[in-house]
Design a protein around this motif. Structure first.
Motif, PDB file in Angstrom:
ATOM      1  N   ALA A  95      -1.524   8.191 -11.733  1.00 40.11           N
ATOM      2  CA  ALA A  95      -0.527   7.336 -11.086  1.00 40.11           C
ATOM      3  C   ALA A  95       0.733   8.129 -10.756  1.00 40.11           C
ATOM      4  O   ALA A  95       1.301   7.986  -9.661  1.00 40.11           O
ATOM      5  N   PHE A  96       1.174   8.979 -11.674  1.00 40.84           N
ATOM      6  CA  PHE A  96       2.399   9.754 -11.451  1.00 40.84           C
ATOM      7  C   PHE A  96       2.226  10.715 -10.284  1.00 40.84           C
ATOM      8  O   PHE A  96       3.088  10.835  -9.414  1.00 40.84           O
ATOM      9  N   GLU A  97       1.083  11.408 -10.252  1.00 37.92           N
ATOM     10  CA  GLU A  97       0.849  12.378  -9.177  1.00 37.92           C
ATOM     11  C   GLU A  97       0.778  11.689  -7.823  1.00 37.92           C
ATOM     12  O   GLU A  97       1.238  12.216  -6.811  1.00 37.92           O
ATOM     13  N   ALA A  98       0.216  10.477  -7.799  1.00 37.69           N
ATOM     14  CA  ALA A  98       0.130   9.736  -6.545  1.00 37.69           C
ATOM     15  C   ALA A  98       1.512   9.346  -6.039  1.00 37.69           C
ATOM     16  O   ALA A  98       1.743   9.276  -4.828  1.00 37.69           O
ATOM     17  N   LEU A  99       2.462   9.107  -6.944  1.00 37.35           N
ATOM     18  CA  LEU A  99       3.803   8.689  -6.542  1.00 37.35           C
ATOM     19  C   LEU A  99       4.682   9.857  -6.121  1.00 37.35           C
ATOM     20  O   LEU A  99       5.543   9.708  -5.242  1.00 37.35           O
ATOM     21  N   VAL A 100       4.481  11.018  -6.722  1.00 37.71           N
ATOM     22  CA  VAL A 100       5.348  12.150  -6.403  1.00 37.71           C
ATOM     23  C   VAL A 100       4.867  12.938  -5.198  1.00 37.71           C
ATOM     24  O   VAL A 100       5.655  13.630  -4.550  1.00 37.71           O
ATOM     25  N   ALA A 101       3.571  12.845  -4.877  1.00 40.41           N
ATOM     26  CA  ALA A 101       3.029  13.643  -3.782  1.00 40.41           C
ATOM     27  C   ALA A 101       3.526  13.120  -2.442  1.00 40.41           C
ATOM     28  O   ALA A 101       3.690  11.916  -2.247  1.00 40.41           O
ATOM     29  N   ARG A 102       3.759  14.039  -1.533  1.00 39.10           N
ATOM     30  CA  ARG A 102       4.148  13.632  -0.187  1.00 39.10           C
ATOM     31  C   ARG A 102       2.937  13.098   0.559  1.00 39.10           C
ATOM     32  O   ARG A 102       1.839  13.596   0.399  1.00 39.10           O
ATOM     33  N   PRO A 103       3.144  12.072   1.400  1.00 37.56           N
ATOM     34  CA  PRO A 103       2.011  11.542   2.154  1.00 37.56           C
ATOM     35  C   PRO A 103       1.369  12.623   3.015  1.00 37.56           C
ATOM     36  O   PRO A 103       2.060  13.428   3.636  1.00 37.56           O
ATOM     37  N   GLY A 104       0.078  12.664   3.032  1.00 40.88           N
ATOM     38  CA  GLY A 104      -0.651  13.662   3.803  1.00 40.88           C
ATOM     39  C   GLY A 104      -2.132  13.585   3.503  1.00 40.88           C
ATOM     40  O   GLY A 104      -2.598  12.705   2.773  1.00 40.88           O
ATOM     41  N   SER A 105      -2.844  14.526   4.043  1.00 38.61           N
ATOM     42  CA  SER A 105      -4.290  14.501   3.879  1.00 38.61           C
ATOM     43  C   SER A 105      -4.708  14.723   2.430  1.00 38.61           C
ATOM     44  O   SER A 105      -5.758  14.245   2.002  1.00 38.61           O
ATOM     45  N   ASP A 106      -3.865  15.439   1.663  1.00 42.29           N
ATOM     46  CA  ASP A 106      -4.231  15.739   0.284  1.00 42.29           C
ATOM     47  C   ASP A 106      -3.599  14.764  -0.706  1.00 42.29           C
ATOM     48  O   ASP A 106      -3.790  14.880  -1.906  1.00 42.29           O
ATOM     49  N   ALA A 107      -2.848  13.790  -0.213  1.00 39.73           N
ATOM     50  CA  ALA A 107      -2.172  12.847  -1.103  1.00 39.73           C
ATOM     51  C   ALA A 107      -3.181  11.875  -1.705  1.00 39.73           C
ATOM     52  O   ALA A 107      -4.194  11.542  -1.101  1.00 39.73           O
ATOM     53  N   LEU A 108      -2.863  11.427  -2.918  1.00 40.31           N
ATOM     54  CA  LEU A 108      -3.747  10.488  -3.597  1.00 40.31           C
ATOM     55  C   LEU A 108      -3.664   9.089  -3.006  1.00 40.31           C
ATOM     56  O   LEU A 108      -4.592   8.300  -3.150  1.00 40.31           O
ATOM     57  N   ALA A 109      -2.548   8.762  -2.380  1.00 37.19           N
ATOM     58  CA  ALA A 109      -2.370   7.410  -1.855  1.00 37.19           C
ATOM     59  C   ALA A 109      -1.427   7.456  -0.670  1.00 37.19           C
ATOM     60  O   ALA A 109      -0.700   8.436  -0.458  1.00 37.19           O
ATOM     61  N   SER A 110      -1.429   6.400   0.108  1.00 33.25           N
ATOM     62  CA  SER A 110      -0.525   6.284   1.245  1.00 33.25           C
ATOM     63  C   SER A 110       0.796   5.689   0.789  1.00 33.25           C
ATOM     64  O   SER A 110       0.911   5.144  -0.314  1.00 33.25           O
ATOM     65  N   LYS A 111       1.795   5.775   1.647  1.00 32.29           N
ATOM     66  CA  LYS A 111       3.112   5.246   1.307  1.00 32.29           C
ATOM     67  C   LYS A 111       3.061   3.741   1.084  1.00 32.29           C
ATOM     68  O   LYS A 111       3.802   3.204   0.255  1.00 32.29           O
ATOM     69  N   GLU A 112       2.152   3.058   1.798  1.00 28.64           N
ATOM     70  CA  GLU A 112       2.040   1.612   1.648  1.00 28.64           C
ATOM     71  C   GLU A 112       1.508   1.217   0.272  1.00 28.64           C
ATOM     72  O   GLU A 112       1.655   0.057  -0.142  1.00 28.64           O
ATOM     73  N   ASP A 134      14.395   7.459  -9.898  1.00 27.65           N
ATOM     74  CA  ASP A 134      15.646   7.664  -9.152  1.00 27.65           C
ATOM     75  C   ASP A 134      15.365   7.772  -7.658  1.00 27.65           C
ATOM     76  O   ASP A 134      16.001   7.112  -6.831  1.00 27.65           O
ATOM     77  N   ARG A 135      14.432   8.633  -7.316  1.00 27.94           N
ATOM     78  CA  ARG A 135      14.105   8.878  -5.899  1.00 27.94           C
ATOM     79  C   ARG A 135      13.551   7.623  -5.246  1.00 27.94           C
ATOM     80  O   ARG A 135      13.913   7.286  -4.108  1.00 27.94           O
ATOM     81  N   LEU A 136      12.699   6.907  -5.955  1.00 32.28           N
ATOM     82  CA  LEU A 136      12.100   5.713  -5.380  1.00 32.28           C
ATOM     83  C   LEU A 136      13.134   4.609  -5.143  1.00 32.28           C
ATOM     84  O   LEU A 136      13.063   3.881  -4.155  1.00 32.28           O
ATOM     85  N   VAL A 137      14.099   4.483  -6.050  1.00 30.34           N
ATOM     86  CA  VAL A 137      15.151   3.479  -5.859  1.00 30.34           C
ATOM     87  C   VAL A 137      15.932   3.753  -4.579  1.00 30.34           C
ATOM     88  O   VAL A 137      16.290   2.827  -3.835  1.00 30.34           O
ATOM     89  N   LEU A 138      16.186   5.028  -4.301  1.00 29.27           N
ATOM     90  CA  LEU A 138      17.004   5.394  -3.152  1.00 29.27           C
ATOM     91  C   LEU A 138      16.232   5.401  -1.837  1.00 29.27           C
ATOM     92  O   LEU A 138      16.838   5.370  -0.764  1.00 29.27           O
ATOM     93  N   THR A 139      14.901   5.439  -1.896  1.00 30.09           N
ATOM     94  CA  THR A 139      14.114   5.596  -0.671  1.00 30.09           C
ATOM     95  C   THR A 139      13.200   4.425  -0.362  1.00 30.09           C
ATOM     96  O   THR A 139      12.759   4.291   0.780  1.00 30.09           O
ATOM     97  N   GLU A 140      12.906   3.576  -1.335  1.00 29.33           N
ATOM     98  CA  GLU A 140      11.938   2.510  -1.114  1.00 29.33           C
ATOM     99  C   GLU A 140      12.618   1.150  -0.948  1.00 29.33           C
ATOM    100  O   GLU A 140      13.820   1.009  -1.145  1.00 29.33           O
TER     101      GLU A 140
END
Length: 885
Positions: free
Chosen positions: A536-553, A589-595
């Motif tokens: 779960a943590f890796e999916a949240l920190v990874a940037r969206p892309g082909s190698d990401a565990l999940a999409s931004k949605e 912290d990052r998610l509060v400021l960006t989501e």
């Protein structure tokens, strides 16, 4: 020569508009643009094939930033032609025998339709739509034509939903003349689906299903290529996705209503596709059925509100799934069909287990086949699967059951569906997640040096490629498996905790058998915690892309699962280890400021949960030694996250005149309530040594809200019950040091002083928000004296000043009713402390004077005060009662 020069100019413009990888030039200069137009003009008015190239060059001017609109460009630059003529010319070249002219026409249409596709369609001649599809049929892999159609659909499908349904339906039945010498392209085609099932055969006949060798009665015609029909179905699937994204939870959009009215046609199209003889088309047919189930599965029938809309179509849906498990099916098709089976059962179209029929039976048999390690696992009549195909289908089966487990939290009938199998499923889900983590984070072949090179051994190359293949199957399912485990954790099931700890136990008697309200605050995490947390943590920190565990949605869904994973009985104290905690706080912290606000709401719940279950908060009666420690820093970090959320919603909270990042919508108000409640909850478990600091922070937040004009209408009324609970928690008698109690009293006095300052400023009545602020401040100040145990008597200047202001407000028709209710609360406080009695003694003579004076009383305040005085007498003891009367 003319063609060569024209093509050269066209190529130069493609470079200038950044359509190639070459460094782009600049045609923004007016002199350069005029020169280019003069060069192009002769080609446009020429009668040969360079005219099309010339018009396409003009379209490049339209695609550059701040370029003129098409009609203005042609009217001002070329008097010989108009926009409509240009569109018609491009239309004629769609089916040109010259590939270059055809590509130029398609490119020109795409650039025009990027601005407004409907203008182009209106300007074109009759038959434009059919010509587009026929052009794609002549070159099915042409990305340019696909982009033209897809862009057109994306622009207009929400406003012309029914029309686009007709277009997609028309493509499935459209025919073209047979080519005399046609070379069949290599396609992935299976045999015609087995229609021996009477139900399938019946619906196939009704839906016009054929063997794809011809659908027209005229033997000289044939349907469009399967690639074109598959593309049409993919457009239909994308339309469902766009309509779903644009939908609202409160109201039904016109696009949704259009789909709902034509749902019979959609199911007919999906059934027709799912019984085709082309695997790709059959897969898309099942995907459309899945989209229909997810969008309308819980929608009531407009004619019979007690019945689901899709109940009348369950036979067609069931029959569409049958061929997917036949011997001539494929792993991809079977996997998609399994997903549809789960969606059908989870939506609640049928809630009686006995009526779920072969759909549930298929899932149960698939689970039994794949629950044991077997080299010959099968699903339905589909046998002989390769090892990779087995993994694909197995993960689809496990994911389908996980979807049912998640849905069971809302659909209670699913508990009975899952009950016999939950003991088998939980270890399988955990084992699959462990295997996914191994493939993702601990590959057998190190990928640190990049992808495998051809110089390596064949075994190493095959292993690396096989790992990528398997990883894709797991990556499509992991979130559903985590959600299923998280939902079992939330249900506090004893069985899932044992499974997470690697203990083998008998299957639970019921799904979600609770082990009671007692939480097991363990020090060490369960065996599977780091697997779940790491994914779960890796999916949240990874940037969206082909190698990401999940999409931004999927961020919200992952965070909701993470919140459940951080249950004290699962995580133990592992989350509070310095390295893990600091990384987690940086992420939040990052998610509060960006989501968005929905994500921030889950973050607030996570921070609150980590505060409540913090080791320093659960020590209970352990003596507090007053030493500042790492624990205290972590508690402050958690509360800082909550305050950071509030800072984005409330103006002026951190700095004066600082605007809020979000509008104060209903969702924002709910988030403010959630965050303020979370802070109050956290304050109750803070060690005494730092509790005072958090109390000061909370008081500052309440005062800021009270003094902010934009918060008066909605936010302040929502926050007053929270203020009452907060004051009650800090003023109630408890076993603590005397100096702590005195500190709490001092803080309440300081809060009253600040509230009075806000009140006096609002009494100037300088803005529209002043009067609501006066009323809200009276209520908030009253809460300070009536919540919990009051120690502030009327002998204190601050209290006396407030009481005088309340009595004065009785004479103001704008505030009289609020003041009367405040006085009632002050008089009827029970049980009464000596401070409460002093307040009553202060008020009584002033109130008697008020009720006995004949003055104008439009708000009926005199009657309200008289009633309060009468009720006050009944709360006194015998001797006091007689004196009061």
């Amino acid at each position: 020569m003319n063609v060569n020069i024209s093509t050269a100019l066209f190529s130069a413009l493609k470079v200038a508009t950044k359509e190639t990888q070459s460094p782009s030039g600049d045609i923004g200069n007016l002199a350069v643009e005029k020169l280019m137009q003069e060069l192009i003009r002769p080609f446009v008015i020429h009668t040969d094939q360079t005219r099309s190239t010339g018009y396409d060059k003009y379209s490049r001017f339209d695609s550059k930033p701040n370029g003129p609109v098409p009609s203005r460009n042609f009217h001002t630059s070329i008097s010989h032609m108009v926009f409509n003529d240009y569109v018609v010319l491009l239309q004629k070249e769609l089916n040109s025998i010259h590939p270059q002219l055809r590509d130029i026409a398609i490119d020109g249409l795409y650039n025009l339709m990027k601005r407004n596709s409907e203008d182009v369609v209106k300007a074109a001649q009759d038959g434009f739509e059919d010509e587009l599809w026929l052009a794609l049929d002549s070159e099915p892999s042409h990305d340019g034509i696909r982009n033209v159609i897809r862009n057109w659909m994306q622009q207009s499908c929400l406003s012309e939903t029914a029309r686009w349904l007709q277009r997609c339906q028309g493509v499935l039945t459209m025919t073209r003349s047979k080519a005399e010498d046609t070379v069949a392209a290599a396609t992935k085609v299976s045999a015609v689906p087995d229609l021996q099932d009477e139900e399938v055969a019946g619906f196939a006949a009704a839906g016009g299903v054929s063997d794809d060798k011809g659908t027209a009665t005229d033997s000289g015609r044939e349907p469009l290529r399967w690639q074109v029909r598959t593309f049409a179905m993919s457009c239909l699937g994308e339309m469902f996705l766009l309509v779903s994204k644009a939908s609202s939870a409160d109201t039904t959009t016109p696009a949704e209503m259009a789909l709902q009215r034509r749902v019979a046609d959609v199911i007919r199209m999906a059934f027709s596709a799912s019984t085709s003889n082309v695997v790709e088309l059959r897969v898309w047919g099942l995907k459309i059925i899945d989209a229909v189930l997810k969008m309308f599965g819980k929608t009531p029938d407009p004619d019979f509100s007690e019945a689901p809309l899709l109940e009348q179509y369950q036979a067609q849906i069931s029959s569409a799934l049958t061929p997917a498990f036949a011997a001539d099916s494929s792993p991809e098709l079977a996997s998609e069909a399994v997903n549809v089976c789960a969606a059908f059962i989870a939506t609640g179209i049928v809630t009686d287990i006995d009526r779920m029929g072969r759909i549930l039976k298929t899932l149960v048999q698939a689970l039994e086949n794949f629950s044991t390690e077997s080299e010959v696992a099968s699903i339905g009549d589909l046998k002989g699967l390769s090892s990779n195909a087995q993994v694909m289908v197995k993960m689809s089966v496990f994911s389908a059951w996980a979807e049912l487990q998640v849905a069971s939290t809302e659909q209670r009938y699913l508990i009975d569906v899952l009950k016999p199998y939950i003991g088998t499923l939980t270890p399988l889900w955990l084992a699959s997640l462990r295997e996914f983590a191994r493939l993702r984070f601990e590959p057998d072949i190190s990928m640190s040096l990049g992808p495998p090179s051809l110089s390596g051994s064949l075994d190493s190359i095959y292993s690396a490629l096989n790992r990528e293949t398997l990883l894709r199957f797991y990556q499509e399912s992991w979130l559903k498996l985590v959600d299923a485990i998280a939902s079992l954790i939330e249900q506090d099931s004893e069985f899932v905790f044992n499974a997470l700890d690697g203990k083998e136990t008998d299957a639970p008697a019921t799904n979600g058998l609770s082990k009671g309200n007692d939480i097991n605050y363990r020090d060490e995490p369960v065996a599977f915690f780091f697997v779940l947390f790491g994914i779960a943590f890796e999916a949240l920190v990874a940037r969206p892309g082909s190698d990401a565990l999940a999409s931004k949605e999927q961020t919200l869904e992952i965070l909701q699962a993470l919140k459940k994973i951080l249950h004290p009985s699962v995580s133990g104290h592992a989350i509070y280890r310095e390295a893990i905690f600091s990384e987690t706080m940086d992420l939040l912290d990052r998610l509060v400021l960006t989501e968005g606000l929905d994500v921030q709401g889950v973050i607030v719940q996570i921070a609150r949960g980590l505060c409540i279950s913090h080791p320093s908060a659960t020590k209970g009666s352990d003596p507090e030694n007053g030493d500042l420690s790492e624990d205290i820093e972590q508690l402050f970090e958690l509360t800082r996250i909550i305050v950071l959320v509030l800072a984005g919603l409330l103006p002026n909270l951190i700095e004066a005149r600082q605007p809020a990042r979000h509008q104060m919508t209903d969702e924002a108000v709910l988030l403010v309530r959630l965050a303020m409640n979370a802070l109050v909850d956290a304050s109750e478990v803070f060690p005494s040594i730092i509790k005072t600091d958090l109390h000061a922070c909370i008081i500052h937040i309440f005062a800021t809200v009270l003094g902010t004009a934009s918060c008066q209408a909605v936010v302040v009324p929502q926050s007053l019950p929270i203020l009452k609970r907060f004051i009650s928690s800090i003023s109630s008698p408890r076993q603590s040091k005397r100096d702590v109690q005195e500190t709490d009293l001092t803080q309440i006095q300081g809060c009253l002083k600040r509230f009075l300052s806000i009140y006096l400023n609002a009494q100037k009545r300088e803005t529209e928000a002043s009067l609501p602020c006066v009323k809200n401040t009276l209520l908030a100040s009253t809460l300070l004296l009536t919540s919990g145990k009051n120690y502030m008597s009327a002998s204190e200047p601050l209290v006396a000043r407030f009481l005088e202001e309340v009595v004065d407000c009785l004479s103001d028709r704008m505030t009289a009713k609020v003041a009367a209710n405040c006085i009632r609360s002050l008089l009827l406080q029970s049980p009464k402390t000596p401070a409460d009695q002093s307040i009553a003694r202060f008020l009584l003579p002033r109130l008697i004077a008020f009720v006995t004076t004949e003055t104008e009383d439009p708000e009926n305040a005199r009657s309200l005060v008289s009633h309060a005085l009468s009720t006050y007498v009944t709360t006194l003891n015998g001797s006091q009662k007689g004196l009061a009367i």
